[in-house]
Design an enzyme around this catalytic site. Structure first.
Site, short mmCIF file in Angstrom:
data_model
loop_
_atom_site.label_atom_id
_atom_site.label_comp_id
_atom_site.label_asym_id
_atom_site.label_seq_id
_atom_site.Cartn_x
_atom_site.Cartn_y
_atom_site.Cartn_z
N CYS A 1 -16.53 -33.84 0.89
CA CYS A 1 -16.20 -32.68 0.36
C CYS A 1 -17.27 -31.48 1.04
O CYS A 1 -18.39 -31.86 0.81
CB CYS A 1 -16.14 -32.39 -1.06
SG CYS A 1 -16.43 -30.96 -1.75
N GLU A 2 -16.88 -30.48 1.43
CA GLU A 2 -18.02 -29.70 2.06
C GLU A 2 -18.56 -28.55 1.21
O GLU A 2 -19.46 -27.94 1.45
CB GLU A 2 -17.53 -28.82 3.44
CG GLU A 2 -16.37 -27.71 3.09
CD GLU A 2 -15.83 -27.01 4.31
OE1 GLU A 2 -15.98 -27.61 5.21
OE2 GLU A 2 -15.43 -26.00 4.10
N HIS A 3 -18.01 -28.58 -0.12
CA HIS A 3 -18.66 -27.80 -1.39
C HIS A 3 -19.78 -28.45 -2.02
O HIS A 3 -20.64 -27.83 -2.23
CB HIS A 3 -17.47 -27.27 -2.15
CG HIS A 3 -16.45 -26.23 -1.35
ND1 HIS A 3 -15.19 -26.31 -2.17
CD2 HIS A 3 -16.58 -25.66 -0.53
CE1 HIS A 3 -14.54 -25.36 -1.18
NE2 HIS A 3 -15.33 -25.03 -0.22
N HIS A 4 -19.65 -29.81 -1.98
CA HIS A 4 -20.62 -30.70 -2.92
C HIS A 4 -21.27 -31.80 -2.04
O HIS A 4 -22.01 -32.65 -2.78
CB HIS A 4 -19.83 -31.13 -4.01
CG HIS A 4 -19.23 -30.01 -4.79
ND1 HIS A 4 -17.85 -29.54 -4.76
CD2 HIS A 4 -19.71 -29.28 -5.80
CE1 HIS A 4 -17.59 -28.60 -5.65
NE2 HIS A 4 -18.78 -28.19 -6.33
N GLN B 1 -9.74 -30.73 1.39
CA GLN B 1 -8.39 -31.60 1.45
C GLN B 1 -7.26 -30.70 2.09
O GLN B 1 -6.66 -31.02 2.96
CB GLN B 1 -7.91 -31.94 0.31
CG GLN B 1 -6.55 -32.88 0.30
CD GLN B 1 -6.43 -33.37 -1.19
OE1 GLN B 1 -7.37 -33.67 -2.02
NE2 GLN B 1 -5.31 -33.81 -1.18
N HIS C 1 -11.16 -36.65 -5.74
CA HIS C 1 -12.79 -36.14 -5.29
C HIS C 1 -13.70 -36.35 -6.35
O HIS C 1 -13.46 -36.15 -7.62
CB HIS C 1 -12.24 -34.21 -5.43
CG HIS C 1 -11.24 -34.01 -4.30
ND1 HIS C 1 -11.69 -33.29 -3.39
CD2 HIS C 1 -10.17 -34.47 -4.18
CE1 HIS C 1 -10.69 -33.12 -2.57
NE2 HIS C 1 -9.70 -33.55 -2.99
N CYS D 1 -16.40 -34.85 -6.74
CA CYS D 1 -16.89 -33.65 -7.30
C CYS D 1 -16.09 -33.14 -8.43
O CYS D 1 -16.54 -32.31 -9.14
CB CYS D 1 -16.99 -32.69 -6.20
SG CYS D 1 -15.51 -32.25 -5.43
ZN ZN Z 1 -16.19 -30.52 -4.13
#
Ligand code: ZN
Length: 185
Positions: A77-80, A119, A147, A149
């Site tokens: 995941c590119e956010h976390h 995703q 996920h 995250c």
């Molecule tokens: Zn994430």
């Protein structure tokens, strides 16, 4: 390009930043291990999915649907910067009897999963590639993923799955083909 030396240096600093001692026994090799691992889990950054396109002609193959189910995948995941993982189903309708080998489909999938992703975008990118670059008459991609995250932090909903899909060409516009697809799934 993945810079292993730089990753090692930054992981060393990350360990310090969370209050750890990067020189203690268990952590001594960690920056090196993580750099090596990143090279592998982000391998899609250094690959072009077009290199895996190898179609062959199957004379008996009309425009029957082909479905590849339950391809396992792991992405980040590119956010976390935490993993998300699950299964992908890919369906397509060949054009002019041209089909692609199963192992090639898995390699194409890996190009998109083995990088920082979200995703929804990953689902769309794979569908676009199968439809446009493989010149198929229709493509459908279904992704079901957990996920970390979501499940190990924040709202903590263990086992929660996120489902996304993308439909292209006849698998988006032709009701009969769509019904055929859903009955196979
Ligand atoms: Zn994430």
């Amino acid at each position: 390009m993945i810079n292993k030396k730089k990753i090692e240096r930054l992981i060393y600093e990350l360990l310090e930043a969370i209050g750890e001692n990067p020189l203690r026994e268990g952590l001594k090799e960690t920056p090196h291990r993580v750099a090596k691992m990143y090279k592998e889990i982000f391998a899609g950054m250094e690959e072009n999915p077009k290199e895996h396109v190898k179609m062959f002609n199957e004379s008996g193959q009309g425009n029957e649907l082909i479905l590849v189910k339950d391809i396992p995948f792991y992405s980040m995941c590119e956010h976390h910067l935490l993993p998300f993982f699950g299964t992908i189903h890919i369906a397509y309708i060949p054009s002019r009897g041209r089909i692609i080998g199963l192992s090639k489909i898995v390699r194409i999938v890996n190009c998109y999963t083995k990088q920082l992703q979200i995703q929804e975008r990953m689902t769309r990118e794979i569908a676009d590639f199968i439809f446009s670059d493989l010149e198929t008459s229709g493509a459908a991609v279904f992704v079901e993923a957990e996920h970390l995250c979501m499940t190990m932090r924040g709202v903590k909903s263990p086992g929660a799955k996120t489902k996304t899909y993308s439909l292209k060409g006849l698998l988006s516009s032709d009701q009969k083909k769509k019904e055929e697809l859903y009955s196979l799934l």
